[in-house]
Design an enzyme around this catalytic site. Structure first.
Site: not given
Length: 253
Positions: A75, A77
């Site tokens: 991922d 953020d």
């Protein structure tokens, strides 16, 4: 051959949120697309129409398959970085500018401790994929800073690669089954993994905001290096790691 490539591109443009394309049986016979069908699962056949699930990633590179590499899905953020919009952080590593219908925004980005080491150390051990629920322009601007030469992150997937479940408050969901990779060899790293599919593939990390003493990625790095050449199911190894870490076993922190 060029006509076939154009045809497949057009099929992919017809995809739905489940990445399904419609293929006429006549085209199967005309173009001889068995390789395409072998790489993308056929979901059904109805009235001479094939329904094909298109994988979001191309087939793994031959050299990676030969060395039996696993796929590390990261991922962005709050996993690799933290950012704020139009309001500088007390500390940030760089700023990016993104355009949108209402104008332009400036994002101030802080890198999570050890992210550079993580990417550098694992670049040759794993097929690294970044899968984010953010839009392409924003994500690319950040990833171009993390991987300026484009030789670490093999593939980038964005919000439009997520699925949207029914409901007015539903969030984009990441479904690893659409990647086209053997889930026995996939490690998924996301601070909000509980909101996505295939949680058994998730290596849990805490949400990153601004803690410069954070060592989550250092722990991930150690784990990934230990199991890089293991033949065992990655999901079993992740579970064993989680149990050992919970019990405070030495060497697993």
């Amino acid at each position: 051959m060029k006509e076939l490539e154009t045809k497949i591109t057009n099929w992919k443009k017809e995809e739905t949120k489940w990445r399904v394309v419609v293929v006429q049986m006549a085209d199967v016979q005309k173009y001889g697309i068995m390789k395409f069908l072998s790489e993308n699962p056929v979901l059904g056949l109805d009235d001479n129409i094939l329904y094909v699930q298109v994988h979001m990633l191309p087939p793994m590179a031959k050299s990676d398959r030969k060395s039996n590499k696993k796929t590390l899905v990261l991922d962005l953020d709050e996993t690799l970085v933290h950012s704020t919009v139009n309001k500088p952080l007390k500390r940030h590593d760089f700023a990016i500018q993104c355009r949108h219908p209402d104008g332009t925004s400036i994002y101030y980005v802080l890198k999570r401790p050890w992210v550079d080491l993580l990417l550098d150390e694992l670049r040759n051990l794993y097929e690294i994929v970044v899968f984010t629920a953010s839009n392409k322009e924003y994500a690319d601007a950040i990833l171009n800073k993390l991987d300026p030469h484009g030789n670490i992150i093999r593939h980038r997937l964005y919000r439009d690669s997520c699925i949207q479940l029914p409901g007015p408050k539903s969030k984009p969901v990441k479904d690893l089954s659409t990647l086209g990779r053997n889930l026995r060899k996939v490690i998924f790293v996301d601070d909000s993994y509980r909101h996505h599919c295939q949680q058994e593939n998730a290596f849990p990390v805490r949400r990153f905001l601004d803690d410069m003493n954070d060592t989550e990625l250092l722990s991930l790095l150690g784990f990934c290096k230990r199991i890089a050449n293991s033949e065992s199911d990655a999901r079993t190894l992740i579970l064993s790691h989680a149990i050992s870490r919970h019990n405070g076993c030495p060497g697993w922190n």
